[in-house]
Design a protein around this motif. Structure first.
Motif, short mmCIF file in Angstrom:
data_model
loop_
_atom_site.label_atom_id
_atom_site.label_comp_id
_atom_site.label_asym_id
_atom_site.label_seq_id
_atom_site.Cartn_x
_atom_site.Cartn_y
_atom_site.Cartn_z
N TYR A 74 0.87 -1.18 0.00
CA TYR A 74 0.00 0.00 0.00
C TYR A 74 0.91 1.23 0.00
O TYR A 74 1.91 1.27 0.72
CB TYR A 74 -0.90 0.04 1.24
CG TYR A 74 -1.84 -1.14 1.37
CD1 TYR A 74 -3.09 -1.11 0.74
CD2 TYR A 74 -1.47 -2.26 2.11
CE1 TYR A 74 -3.97 -2.20 0.86
CE2 TYR A 74 -2.33 -3.33 2.23
CZ TYR A 74 -3.58 -3.31 1.60
OH TYR A 74 -4.42 -4.38 1.73
N HIS A 80 -2.92 10.24 5.41
CA HIS A 80 -4.14 9.77 4.76
C HIS A 80 -4.22 8.24 4.92
O HIS A 80 -3.90 7.48 4.01
CB HIS A 80 -4.17 10.16 3.28
CG HIS A 80 -4.20 11.64 3.05
ND1 HIS A 80 -3.06 12.43 3.17
CD2 HIS A 80 -5.23 12.46 2.71
CE1 HIS A 80 -3.38 13.68 2.91
NE2 HIS A 80 -4.72 13.75 2.62
N VAL A 81 -4.58 7.80 6.10
CA VAL A 81 -4.59 6.37 6.41
C VAL A 81 -5.98 5.77 6.32
O VAL A 81 -6.17 4.58 6.55
CB VAL A 81 -4.00 6.12 7.82
CG1 VAL A 81 -2.54 6.52 7.86
CG2 VAL A 81 -4.80 6.86 8.88
N ALA A 82 -6.95 6.57 5.97
CA ALA A 82 -8.32 6.06 5.95
C ALA A 82 -8.51 4.97 4.92
O ALA A 82 -9.39 4.10 5.05
CB ALA A 82 -9.29 7.21 5.70
N LEU A 84 -6.46 2.64 4.26
CA LEU A 84 -5.75 1.42 4.66
C LEU A 84 -6.66 0.48 5.44
O LEU A 84 -7.62 0.91 6.08
CB LEU A 84 -4.53 1.77 5.52
CG LEU A 84 -3.40 2.55 4.84
CD1 LEU A 84 -2.38 2.98 5.89
CD2 LEU A 84 -2.75 1.71 3.76
N ALA A 86 -7.85 -1.53 8.62
CA ALA A 86 -7.86 -1.01 9.99
C ALA A 86 -6.62 -1.40 10.77
O ALA A 86 -6.10 -0.62 11.58
CB ALA A 86 -9.11 -1.50 10.71
N ARG A 89 -3.50 1.08 10.25
CA ARG A 89 -3.61 2.52 10.37
C ARG A 89 -2.75 3.10 11.50
O ARG A 89 -2.33 4.25 11.43
CB ARG A 89 -5.08 2.91 10.57
CG ARG A 89 -5.94 2.60 9.36
CD ARG A 89 -7.41 2.82 9.64
NE ARG A 89 -8.23 2.41 8.49
CZ ARG A 89 -9.56 2.37 8.50
NH1 ARG A 89 -10.21 2.73 9.63
NH2 ARG A 89 -10.23 1.98 7.43
N ARG A 90 -2.51 2.37 12.52
CA ARG A 90 -1.79 2.91 13.68
C ARG A 90 -0.31 2.49 13.70
O ARG A 90 0.38 2.73 14.69
CB ARG A 90 -2.45 2.45 14.98
CG ARG A 90 -3.88 2.98 15.14
CD ARG A 90 -4.44 2.55 16.48
NE ARG A 90 -5.80 3.06 16.68
CZ ARG A 90 -6.55 2.83 17.77
NH1 ARG A 90 -6.03 2.10 18.76
NH2 ARG A 90 -7.76 3.33 17.85
N TYR A 118 3.58 0.64 2.75
CA TYR A 118 3.27 -0.50 3.62
C TYR A 118 3.48 -1.77 2.80
O TYR A 118 2.83 -1.94 1.75
CB TYR A 118 1.83 -0.46 4.11
CG TYR A 118 1.51 0.68 5.03
CD1 TYR A 118 1.48 0.50 6.40
CD2 TYR A 118 1.21 1.94 4.52
CE1 TYR A 118 1.17 1.56 7.26
CE2 TYR A 118 0.92 3.00 5.36
CZ TYR A 118 0.90 2.80 6.74
OH TYR A 118 0.60 3.84 7.57
#
Length: 429
Positions: A74, A80-82, A84, A86, A89-90, A118
């Motif tokens: 990714y 802008h992790v929305a 990805l 869940a 995201r962190r 990612y």
């Protein structure tokens, strides 16, 4: 030799422990290899894949992130992790290992400018690699180890079988009549060779010598029993006849008394030596007999030792009990204690008390100090008045007989206040 504690079982246990140790070491090695595969090789692969992607990205800004059977990528703008999944995201830049509930992937997060990459390596592939490069070789190695261990055990078992056979043959020997014919060189099994054959030959020679020694000792005991007693019987009978001569002078009578006492002591010594000469076999039959009968007989035997002394020899029968043993052994043991008491007592009393499970001989003689008492059972040691007659081996004989038959003898003494010797019979208590 039982199978539980035998050499064959010990070898089997040694090989089991060896195989277990090798298996444990192999499992640890595979576990370490799996960790290396997971945390080094795959991390290295993810890093190189990221470098390759960024290089492609420089050459072609539209280059796609990796999306293969083993790996998923990714690329997002920082912050802008929305878009990805869940579970990603962190995650901060670096390496991460997701729990199996979240896919169980190994993840590399890397920033380049305002973009974040990612890369996910699927856990299933990691497990598959770990299996094929770890568990499969481990199973093969363990199988080889077990086959080699079993083959080595079988070879070792065959190697020690002659020794085990020899040990079983020797274990069955009767000490009085060792059967050495079974281990003659011509009677040995075909697999007895080399060191085992040399051992068998040495054992055969040793067993033959033991048989000769036993036969020689048996002949000596038989001959000594007859040849030594015969002249002593003549001396005793002749001295008893001479003692009836009223014309003997006082000096001659004293000398005759010494001859009689020495003859009695010598008879007692010969009896003791003949009993002790056969280790584990006195040559005397076991019998059930009342202790009081032996006590009365031994008291009468030592009365002549008190001739000319102001000593009272007293017998107290508080109880009576029977023993199952050769009665002559108790006669010798008690006779030595009584003669000792009579020799070292010049006035007063010698008291013999039969109690339940014990016989006590108490005298009012010279007694012994603590230092003398500590050495009283040593051969040829004479405590108290050393001018008294005696060879100093009576109590040594007492100790050896008491140990052989399990009749402990306890001696208590105090200088000037006499000595108390107690024979205990635990089985009769």
């Amino acid at each position: 030799m039982t199978e539980r504690s035998g050499l064959r079982r010990k070898i089997w246990v040694a090989f089991i422990l060896q195989a277990a140790a090798i298996s444990f070491a192999a499992v640890l090695g595979v576990y370490g290899a799996s960790a290396v595969l997971k945390h080094v090789l795959i991390q290295r692969a993810l890093q190189e894949e990221a470098v390759h992607f960024w290089d492609r990205r420089v050459a072609d800004p539209q280059a796609e992130v990796p999306d293969t059977y083993n790996m998923t990528g990714y690329l997002v703008q920082s912050g802008h992790v929305a878009v990805l999944p869940a579970q990603l995201r962190r995650l901060d830049p670096g390496f991460h290992s997701l729990p199996r509930a979240q896919g169980g992937s190994l993840v590399l997060v890397e920033d380049r400018g305002d973009q974040r990459l990612y890369l996910l390596f699927k856990q299933e592939q990691v497990d598959s690699l770990a299996f094929w490069f770890g568990m499969a070789p481990l199973a093969l190695v363990l199988a080889v180890v077990y086959v080699i261990a079993w083959s080595t055990y079988r070879a070792s078992k065959r190697a020690v079988s002659p020794v085990i056979w020899l040990a079983s043959q020797v274990q069955q020997w009767d000490p009085d009549h060792p059967d050495v014919d079974a281990i003659k060189p011509e009677n040995l099994p075909g697999d007895v060779e080399g060191e085992a054959l040399a051992l068998a030959s040495s054992l055969h020679e040793f067993g033959s010598r033991i048989g000769s020694f036993v036969e020689r000792e048996r002949n000596f005991t038989r001959d000594a029993s007859h040849e030594l007693r015969t002249p002593l019987t003549v001396i005793r009978v002749a001295s008893d006849m001479m003692s009836g001569d009223e014309g003997l002078s006082p000096l001659s009578r004293r000398s005759l008394g010494r001859i009689q006492n020495a003859g009695r002591d010598m008879e007692a010594l010969i009896e003791s030596f003949l009993i002790l000469a056969r280790e584990g076999d006195t040559g005397l039959p076991d019998e059930d007999f009342p202790v009081s009968d032996v006590v009365r007989d031994e008291i009468e035997k030592v009365r002549p030792l008190l001739s000319g002394k102001e000593i009272e020899l007293e017998h107290v029968q508080e109880a009576d009990f029977e023993l199952h043993a050769p009665s002559r052994v108790l006669s010798v043991l008690l006779g030595n204690l009584l003669r000792n008491a009579c020799h070292y007592t010049d006035h007063g009393k010698v008291l013999v008390t039969v109690k339940r499970g014990s016989i006590e001989v108490r005298d009012t003689g010279v007694g012994m100090s603590r230092e003398e008492l500590a050495k009283v059972f040593e051969p040829f040691y004479r405590g108290g008045d050393r001018r008294k007659d005696g060879q100093g081996i009576g109590l040594s004989i007492v100790r050896r007989l008491s140990e052989r038959y399990g009749w402990p003898v306890v001696i208590e003494s105090e200088p000037g206040h006499g000595t108390t010797a107690t024979i205990r019979f635990p089985a009769a208590s």
